[in-house]
Design an enzyme around this catalytic site. Structure first.
Site, PDB file in Angstrom:
ATOM      1  N   GLY A 193       1.153  -4.978   1.127  1.00 35.01           N
ATOM      2  CA  GLY A 193      -0.143  -5.353   0.130  1.00 35.01           C
ATOM      3  C   GLY A 193       0.340  -5.825  -1.264  1.00 35.01           C
ATOM      4  O   GLY A 193      -0.124  -6.345  -1.585  1.00 35.01           O
ATOM      5  N   LEU A 202       0.821  -1.472   0.262  1.00 40.26           N
ATOM      6  CA  LEU A 202       0.024  -0.264   0.278  1.00 40.26           C
ATOM      7  C   LEU A 202       0.733   1.344  -0.004  1.00 40.26           C
ATOM      8  O   LEU A 202       1.617   1.302   0.783  1.00 40.26           O
ATOM      9  CB  LEU A 202      -1.118  -0.043   0.938  1.00 40.26           C
ATOM     10  CG  LEU A 202      -1.843  -1.300   1.068  1.00 40.26           C
ATOM     11  CD1 LEU A 202      -2.399  -1.147   2.468  1.00 40.26           C
ATOM     12  CD2 LEU A 202      -2.824  -1.662   0.280  1.00 40.26           C
ATOM     13  N   ASN A 227       5.121  -7.367   6.317  1.00 44.51           N
ATOM     14  CA  ASN A 227       5.848  -6.818   7.348  1.00 44.51           C
ATOM     15  C   ASN A 227       4.838  -5.600   8.099  1.00 44.51           C
ATOM     16  O   ASN A 227       5.959  -5.001   8.619  1.00 44.51           O
ATOM     17  CB  ASN A 227       7.474  -6.161   6.615  1.00 44.51           C
ATOM     18  CG  ASN A 227       6.995  -5.105   5.946  1.00 44.51           C
ATOM     19  OD1 ASN A 227       5.767  -5.498   5.121  1.00 44.51           O
ATOM     20  ND2 ASN A 227       7.458  -4.118   5.260  1.00 44.51           N
ATOM     21  N   GLU A 228       3.657  -5.195   8.070  1.00 50.20           N
ATOM     22  CA  GLU A 228       3.363  -4.705   8.702  1.00 50.20           C
ATOM     23  C   GLU A 228       3.877  -3.655  10.038  1.00 50.20           C
ATOM     24  O   GLU A 228       3.733  -3.019  10.250  1.00 50.20           O
ATOM     25  CB  GLU A 228       1.755  -4.606   8.888  1.00 50.20           C
ATOM     26  CG  GLU A 228       0.548  -4.538   7.532  1.00 50.20           C
ATOM     27  CD  GLU A 228       0.756  -5.517   6.608  1.00 50.20           C
ATOM     28  OE1 GLU A 228       1.982  -6.491   6.850  1.00 50.20           O
ATOM     29  OE2 GLU A 228       0.451  -5.922   5.158  1.00 50.20           O
TER      30      GLU A 228
HETATM   31  N1  CO8 Z   1       4.689   3.192  -0.450  1.00 48.51           N
HETATM   32  C1  CO8 Z   1       4.631   4.932  -0.473  1.00 48.51           C
HETATM   33  N2  CO8 Z   1       6.332   5.363  -1.141  1.00 48.51           N
HETATM   34  C2  CO8 Z   1       7.189   4.358  -1.337  1.00 48.51           C
HETATM   35  C3  CO8 Z   1       6.811   2.553  -0.541  1.00 48.51           C
HETATM   36  C4  CO8 Z   1       5.561   2.883  -0.224  1.00 48.51           C
HETATM   37  N3  CO8 Z   1       4.765   0.668   0.328  1.00 48.51           N
HETATM   38  N4  CO8 Z   1       7.714   1.971  -0.879  1.00 48.51           N
HETATM   39  C5  CO8 Z   1       8.513   2.908  -1.428  1.00 48.51           C
HETATM   40  N5  CO8 Z   1       8.368   3.861  -1.577  1.00 48.51           N
HETATM   41  C6  CO8 Z   1       9.541   5.112  -1.905  1.00 48.51           C
HETATM   42  C7  CO8 Z   1       9.695   5.522  -1.238  1.00 48.51           C
HETATM   43  O1  CO8 Z   1      10.233   6.350  -0.158  1.00 48.51           O
HETATM   44  C8  CO8 Z   1      11.388   6.223  -2.516  1.00 48.51           C
HETATM   45  O2  CO8 Z   1      11.112   7.552  -2.749  1.00 48.51           O
HETATM   46  P1  CO8 Z   1      12.009   8.730  -3.088  1.00 48.51           P
HETATM   47  O3  CO8 Z   1      12.177   8.570  -4.030  1.00 48.51           O
HETATM   48  O4  CO8 Z   1      10.340   9.737  -2.882  1.00 48.51           O
HETATM   49  O5  CO8 Z   1      12.967   8.632  -1.734  1.00 48.51           O
HETATM   50  C9  CO8 Z   1      11.018   5.091  -3.712  1.00 48.51           C
HETATM   51  O6  CO8 Z   1       9.472   4.868  -3.356  1.00 48.51           O
HETATM   52  C10 CO8 Z   1      12.270   4.692  -4.153  1.00 48.51           C
HETATM   53  O7  CO8 Z   1      12.021   3.107  -3.057  1.00 48.51           O
HETATM   54  P2  CO8 Z   1      13.697   2.657  -2.780  1.00 48.51           P
HETATM   55  O8  CO8 Z   1      14.363   3.820  -2.900  1.00 48.51           O
HETATM   56  O9  CO8 Z   1      13.047   2.369  -1.327  1.00 48.51           O
HETATM   57  O10 CO8 Z   1      13.733   1.637  -3.704  1.00 48.51           O
HETATM   58  P3  CO8 Z   1      14.343   0.118  -3.845  1.00 48.51           P
HETATM   59  O11 CO8 Z   1      14.536  -0.322  -5.069  1.00 48.51           O
HETATM   60  O12 CO8 Z   1      15.162   0.333  -3.683  1.00 48.51           O
HETATM   61  O13 CO8 Z   1      13.763  -1.076  -2.797  1.00 48.51           O
HETATM   62  C11 CO8 Z   1      10.982  -1.773  -1.712  1.00 48.51           C
HETATM   63  C12 CO8 Z   1      12.012  -1.085  -3.341  1.00 48.51           C
HETATM   64  C13 CO8 Z   1      12.268  -2.640  -1.251  1.00 48.51           C
HETATM   65  C14 CO8 Z   1       9.756  -1.724  -2.574  1.00 48.51           C
HETATM   66  C15 CO8 Z   1      11.419  -0.762  -0.824  1.00 48.51           C
HETATM   67  O14 CO8 Z   1      10.767   0.558  -1.549  1.00 48.51           O
HETATM   68  C16 CO8 Z   1      10.264  -0.730   0.217  1.00 48.51           C
HETATM   69  O15 CO8 Z   1      10.788  -1.751   0.890  1.00 48.51           O
HETATM   70  N6  CO8 Z   1       9.231   0.227   0.113  1.00 48.51           N
HETATM   71  C17 CO8 Z   1       8.493  -0.281   2.007  1.00 48.51           C
HETATM   72  C18 CO8 Z   1       7.737  -1.379   1.675  1.00 48.51           C
HETATM   73  C19 CO8 Z   1       6.574  -1.497   2.797  1.00 48.51           C
HETATM   74  O16 CO8 Z   1       6.831  -1.550   3.668  1.00 48.51           O
HETATM   75  N7  CO8 Z   1       5.459  -1.183   2.678  1.00 48.51           N
HETATM   76  C20 CO8 Z   1       4.655  -1.731   3.392  1.00 48.51           C
HETATM   77  C21 CO8 Z   1       3.350  -0.558   3.098  1.00 48.51           C
HETATM   78  S1  CO8 Z   1       1.967  -0.856   4.178  1.00 48.51           S
HETATM   79  C22 CO8 Z   1       1.043  -1.941   3.275  1.00 48.51           C
HETATM   80  O17 CO8 Z   1       0.878  -3.010   2.496  1.00 48.51           O
HETATM   81  C23 CO8 Z   1      -0.154  -3.045   4.387  1.00 48.51           C
HETATM   82  C24 CO8 Z   1      -0.885  -1.617   5.505  1.00 48.51           C
HETATM   83  C25 CO8 Z   1      -1.783  -2.575   6.232  1.00 48.51           C
HETATM   84  C26 CO8 Z   1      -2.582  -0.942   7.160  1.00 48.51           C
HETATM   85  C27 CO8 Z   1      -3.092  -1.737   7.719  1.00 48.51           C
HETATM   86  C28 CO8 Z   1      -3.556  -0.493   8.983  1.00 48.51           C
HETATM   87  C29 CO8 Z   1      -4.528  -0.765   9.923  1.00 48.51           C
END
Ligand code: CO8
Length: 306
Positions: free
Chosen positions: A157, A112, A181-182
């Site tokens: 997500g 997400l 990994n939430e």
């Molecule tokens: N949302 C928004 N932006 C993101 C996300 C995301 N999920 N993931 C990465 N980005 C952004 C980064 O901040 C970065 O932004 P910028 O260029 O402005 O600095 C850009 O995307 C590129 O990211 P990376 O440089 O980290 O890219 P890599 O290719 O090195 O890595 C990964 C890719 C492995 C996907 C890495 O970006 C990562 O680990 N991202 C985080 C993933 C994560 O933890 N997602 C969890 C989202 S929460 C969810 O899905 C469920 C929520 C349920 C809610 C329940 C509540 C009750």
């Protein structure tokens, strides 16, 4: 119109669009956005801004590629497009199988879009969560055979999206990871995320995975059954296509009824609790302490990049 047209009904494009508009408007209340996406889809039958669909009429298989740079994070826009395309394919009698993959290098989906949950009004958070629910309901309840061709990392997500499929094939690259990994973000996967995972890898694996926010390498994911098969990058789509043939060899009605029998109890739980689930999400995500956790996680992502 909604009652008359079902998957399997012969129809034409304008009719189909009317059904989509009706159903999505009623569920999201997001008139401007849906209308914009529909207009762009009518111009180009197979591609919307963040999604490309290649439908092969002769095999009955569609390949849906997410192409939302940089990391296919599931924003409201991407989710809306995803739902529209899924509904369109679901209602097309000729389409029996769906392969879902990514056009972004190294990432299937980053999950997400965290920016949709950070600093947003309760109304906007509610609208976003309804779209997340809609995507899950459409994917997990699909009559099509669905295969995730996971060609990169797939946290949270992104993992959920692949878990909704009937079969998961992942590229065997130890740099990629997958998992719910939430808890690492200080947030809690809702019950339907948890149940989708438990239905796939069992209670104990899910308990450990969710509490610790585990992200698995492809070989670890294979070991617990989170993915079904690992392949080298260059064999991903051919393997998905070959696997699809096996699944499509089973008579549709028998496979669909069996799938429904396996998944209906979980689907029903969300369907009958949608509004309460939205309320829970909004009150949880807008708490100061949760917003603080999300801010720290976003900062960590930026620092890691630098
Ligand atoms: N949302 C928004 N932006 C993101 C996300 C995301 N999920 N993931 C990465 N980005 C952004 C980064 O901040 C970065 O932004 P910028 O260029 O402005 O600095 C850009 O995307 C590129 O990211 P990376 O440089 O980290 O890219 P890599 O290719 O090195 O890595 C990964 C890719 C492995 C996907 C890495 O970006 C990562 O680990 N991202 C985080 C993933 C994560 O933890 N997602 C969890 C989202 S929460 C969810 O899905 C469920 C929520 C349920 C809610 C329940 C509540 C009750």
């Amino acid at each position: 119109v909604c009652f008359v047209l079902k998957k399997g009904t012969k129809t034409n494009q304008p009719f189909l669009e009317i059904v989509l508009q009706t159903s999505l408007l009623s569920s999201s209340g997001n008139h401007g956005r849906v209308a914009t996406v529909l207009v762009s889809q009518m111009r180009n039958n197979a591609t919307s801004p963040n999604i490309k669909v290649d439908f092969n009429q002769s095999t009955g298989v569609a390949v849906l590629s997410m192409q939302s740079p940089p990391v296919n994070s599931l924003s409201l826009d991407l989710l809306t497009e995803l739902c529209i395309n899924l509904e369109k394919l679901e209602m097309d009698r000729a389409c029996r199988g769906l392969i879902i993959t990514s056009n972004q290098p190294k990432v299937f989906s980053a999950g997400l879009d965290i920016l949709e949950m950070y600093g947003k009004s309760p109304e906007r958070c509610g609208e976003f969560w309804r779209a997340v629910q809609e995507m899950w309901l459409k994917m997990y309840g699909s009559n099509m055979v669905t295969i995730a061709a996971i060609n990169g990392s797939s946290p949270a997500g992104g993992c959920l999206l692949s878990l909704t499929c009937d079969y998961r094939i992942m590229v065997d690259n130890p740099r990629y990871s997958i998992g719910l990994n939430e808890t690492l973000l200080g947030i809690v996967a809702p019950f339907w995320f948890k149940e989708t995972m438990a239905n796939t890898v069992g209670h104990r694996n899910t308990e450990m995975a969710l509490e610790l926010g585990l992200l698995y390498s492809p070989s670890e994911a294979l070991k617990i059954g989170l993915v079904d098969q690992l392949v080298p990058q260059d064999q991903l789509l051919t393997t998905a296509t070959e696997t699809m043939k096996k699944w499509l060899a089973i008579p549709d009605h028998a496979r669909q009824i069996t799938k429904s029998m396996m998944r209906k109890p979980t689907l029903d739980k969300l369907t009958s609790n949608r509004e309460a689930d939205i309320q829970n999400f909004v009150s949880f995500i807008t708490k100061d302490s949760i917003q603080k956790s999300l801010r720290m996680y976003l900062e960590m992502l930026k620092k890691r990049k630098a």
